[in-house]
Scaffold this motif. Structure first.
Motif, mmCIF file in Angstrom:
data_model
loop_
_atom_site.group_PDB
_atom_site.id
_atom_site.type_symbol
_atom_site.label_atom_id
_atom_site.label_comp_id
_atom_site.label_asym_id
_atom_site.label_seq_id
_atom_site.Cartn_x
_atom_site.Cartn_y
_atom_site.Cartn_z
ATOM 1 N N GLU A 269 38.212 -49.226 -15.596
ATOM 2 C CA GLU A 269 39.679 -48.694 -16.026
ATOM 3 C C GLU A 269 40.498 -50.007 -16.050
ATOM 4 O O GLU A 269 41.221 -50.143 -16.861
ATOM 5 N N ARG A 270 40.255 -50.882 -15.058
ATOM 6 C CA ARG A 270 41.166 -52.022 -15.044
ATOM 7 C C ARG A 270 40.852 -52.949 -16.359
ATOM 8 O O ARG A 270 41.896 -53.220 -17.105
ATOM 9 N N THR B 174 41.873 -50.955 -19.654
ATOM 10 C CA THR B 174 43.345 -50.922 -19.834
ATOM 11 C C THR B 174 43.977 -52.535 -20.349
ATOM 12 O O THR B 174 44.664 -52.347 -21.352
ATOM 13 N N GLN C 267 43.411 -46.970 -23.359
ATOM 14 C CA GLN C 267 44.002 -45.852 -22.400
ATOM 15 C C GLN C 267 43.012 -45.094 -21.670
ATOM 16 O O GLN C 267 42.069 -44.465 -22.502
ATOM 17 N N VAL C 268 42.830 -45.123 -20.284
ATOM 18 C CA VAL C 268 41.861 -44.550 -19.598
ATOM 19 C C VAL C 268 42.456 -43.310 -19.003
ATOM 20 O O VAL C 268 43.355 -43.247 -18.163
ATOM 21 N N HIS C 269 41.773 -42.107 -19.067
ATOM 22 C CA HIS C 269 42.054 -40.775 -18.584
ATOM 23 C C HIS C 269 40.858 -40.522 -17.702
ATOM 24 O O HIS C 269 39.793 -40.586 -17.971
ATOM 25 N N TRP C 270 41.234 -39.638 -16.503
ATOM 26 C CA TRP C 270 40.188 -39.092 -15.684
ATOM 27 C C TRP C 270 40.154 -37.626 -15.831
ATOM 28 O O TRP C 270 41.145 -36.959 -15.614
ATOM 29 N N GLY D 190 35.133 -53.597 -19.368
ATOM 30 C CA GLY D 190 35.882 -52.564 -19.945
ATOM 31 C C GLY D 190 35.149 -52.100 -21.481
ATOM 32 O O GLY D 190 36.103 -51.417 -22.373
ATOM 33 N N LEU E 13 37.055 -40.633 -18.601
ATOM 34 C CA LEU E 13 36.091 -40.567 -17.784
ATOM 35 C C LEU E 13 35.600 -39.384 -17.323
ATOM 36 O O LEU E 13 36.589 -38.876 -16.419
#
Length: 475
Positions: free
Chosen positions: A84-85, A88, A93-96, A227, A303
């Motif tokens: 995620e780090r 990003t 853009q990372v979503h859980w 990433g 994710l």
């Protein structure tokens, strides 16, 4: 969870000599289905054996892949945060998503925010698992499959029956009729030649690619160190989806993480050989975040957990999370070859489905671990050395057992653990079965034995067992 390589086209692997049912959704009869499976899986199996045999370090590669996947499972939370780090920082853009509901809602919201009402899709087991297409339909959106075999299945309003060749249960004449009946812009006079079918699909999909604002994909691998996401495929439709739309949404199972970019070296040798029998796949797409003027300007990664952390908690069962969706286990499985993928009732069929489905959805597929002969062929071909027979036995032990079965097993254990009692039981069984010995099988037994003979024959005990044979001849 992933976007698997596509073996193009399924029709080219299947003879066109079966009579075609008038309705596209009518499944093939079991003899024809078995013929198709034997032909297609046998072709892939032979190719895989040839290209795997070319590598002197094939077994060390399998060991390395198994070790990397085991490391991922021990460090999954850490690697997910690292991914995620880095994603990003690269502009993604990372979503859980804890479950299918959350993943579907996030994806639908992102499509609407992009001002679109439809998406083009790369072949993805993750989106099948969460039933993304069905969710989109329910909320007024439309998803178009772009993989040829997935397109066939979608037009037929059917379900995939194989991880690698989803339309394996159709022959080419059926596919021609599906295109004629369901694909509005199919050319007139379309024949059932594979090249003609592929060209019709290509022209149909090109219009989708040129007009799509949003694409949805999965990923074969997600690299924590950079990433990056990786998709491998055989047709080029994935490359079109991943580069042309303005917005890209990738739904990725958390088990797809790899620690380092260098780890891809191992898996990019194993995956194509184990799946399509190729030395390397025709298209490998790697992207890291978003870059101005190069591909989609908005890149989203969802994710997905959806039961995976529960699987991770089982020290034996967690091996299933190592799967790279190559389908090698399906292609050697005698049970899958006789039944086909639809019989499993889950998006993941075959040996891997028999250990993954019951863990992802506890209580819903507890019968699948019994859909195996425990022959071990799946373990022998698995590129990441998942000990599928071990997990099958483990899940059988964990599953629910009826009181009658438990009582029978306790009685059998009590008898078999006492040599004198066991010999007496064998003598009694031989004497009791004497009238049926000439036939060799008992076809009907009274209850509760009828629960067995209603679908199986019971072999009668032999006239002479090994102990007696050894006593007379073995010394």
């Amino acid at each position: 969870m992933t976007t698997e390589p596509s073996f193009v086209p399924a029709a080219s692997l299947i003879p066109a000599d079966a009579p075609f049912p008038k309705a596209a959704k009518v499944a093939l009869g079991m003899p024809q289905l078995r013929k198709n499976l034997a032909h297609a899986t046998g072709t892939i199996r032979a190719k895989r054996a040839g290209v795997a045999g070319e590598l002197d370090d094939w077994e060390p590669l399998r060991d390395a892949a198994a070790a990397i996947k085991a490391d991922v499972q021990h460090r999954l939370p850490e690697l997910a945060v690292e991914f995620e780090r880095n994603a990003t920082a690269a502009g993604a853009q990372v979503h859980w998503a804890r479950d299918a509901k959350e993943a579907n809602e996030i994806a639908a919201r992102l499509v609407r925010e992009a001002g679109a009402g439809e998406v083009v899709k790369v072949k993805s087991m993750a989106t099948q698992e969460i039933e993304l297409n069905e969710h989109f339909e329910n909320v007024g959106l439309k998803a178009y499959e772009t993989d040829l075999a997935e397109l066939i299945v979608q037009l037929a309003e059917d379900k995939p029956s194989h991880i690698l060749v989803p339309a394996i249960h159709y022959n080419r004449t059926q596919i021609r009729d599906i295109f004629d009946q369901r694909m509005g812009d199919a050319p007139s006079g379309l024949t059932d030649e594979p090249a003609a079918l592929a060209e019709a699909a290509r022209l149909h999909l090109r219009r989708r690619f040129l007009s799509a604002k949003v694409a949805v994909s999965g990923a074969n691998f997600a690299v924590a160190e950079t990433g990056s996401l990786v998709v491998v495929e055989s047709e080029g439709n994935g490359r079109m989806c991943l580069t042309m739309p303005e917005t890209l949404i990738s739904i990725v199972g958390i088990e797809k993480l790899l620690p380092r970019f260098a780890d891809l070296e191992v898996f990019m040798q194993l995956l194509p050989r184990s799946s399509t029998g190729e030395r390397m796949n025709p298209y490998t797409s790697v992207w890291t975040g978003a870059r101005e003027g190069d591909g989609p300007k908005d890149v989203h990664v969802i994710l997905l957990d959806n039961g995976r952390t529960g699987v991770l908690a089982d020290e034996v069962g967690r091996q299933a999370l190592s799967c790279i969706r190559c389908s090698a286990c399906l292609n050697v499985c005698p049970v899958y070859e006789r039944t086909g993928g639809h019989a499993y009732g889950h998006v993941y069929p075959g040996p891997i489905g028999a250990i993954l489905a019951p863990q992802l959805e506890p209580g819903r597929h507890d019968d699948l671990p019994y859909a195996s002969s425990l022959c071990g062929a799946c373990y022998e071909v698995c590129p990441v050395k998942i000990n599928i027979p071990e997990v099958l036995v483990h899940l059988r032990q964990q599953g629910p057992h009826q009181a009658g079965e438990q009582a029978a097993m306790r009685a059998a254990a009590a008898v078999m653990s006492r040599p004198g009692l066991w010999r007496a039981a064998l003598r009694a069984a031989r004497l009791g079965s004497t009238p049926w010995r000439r036939k060799g099988f008992l076809r009907r037994l009274p209850w509760p034995g009828s629960r067995w003979t209603v679908s199986r024959d019971l072999p009668v005990p032999p006239k002479e067992d090994f102990r007696d044979w050894w006593k007379e001849r073995g010394r």
